[in-house]
Design an enzyme around this catalytic site. Sequence first.
Site: not given
Length: 261
Positions: A67, A143
Amino acid sequence: MEVVIQDDAGELGRLGAKAVIDTLANTPDAVLGLATGSSPVSIYDAVAAAVAAGSVSLARSSAFTLDEYVGLPPGHPQSYRSVILRDFVDKVDLDPGRLHTPDGAAADIPAACAAYEGQIADAGGIDLQILGIGADGHVAFNEPGSSLASRTRIKTLTQQTRVDNARFFDGDVDAVPSHCVTQGVGTIMQARHLLLIASGRHKAQAVHQLVEGPITAMWPASVLQLHPHVTVLVDRAAASRLQLTDYYRDAFANKPDWQGF
């Protein structure tokens, strides 16, 4: 899923490094997946020590990170490319030109995400993906609520994640970007071997959900239960909520020598 519980958190790094070293011994041009954060640092340090001792080389390998923040200028000290260079690449013989990171500064983020997926595919996929886990069960920046089939994309960070990461931005939560580019859960699941490391009691609930809970987007890492080759390295504190602790310890203690990681 193999769960390895160690009383000494430092031993987790040695075992994780063994998985990396074994992968490189079998496949010298292996494609590694690298995670940032504090959890994998012990693995990186142990691999760096092995490189310094001449017992392993990453000269033929390549790597992809999970990421990157959106909006940080190139070279920002807290960009994940800068972090992985400091924590690992600068300490080993991996060619920095063979380190691939998502482009969080791209003018066209969706196109950059698609291009990153293409780079992974062109490299033949990831042989060994190193992972951490968030206290809320997030993996990479997927998430809670993330699609379990997701691919590399832009994500909005939760406020808790930004608060947790403020320590890297001099405690200023407003300096932490609100968005990131992250490999999706589906992308991560295509790696051939997943190696997850976690330590500390604050990770205990997430580890329990990962290993023994139902598969749900509320705990994105729980989907790793469906992967055919997962190694979970945890210390006693992170394992404190597991229900089958004795079995995991017995299984590892009696593991056949030929099986490896």
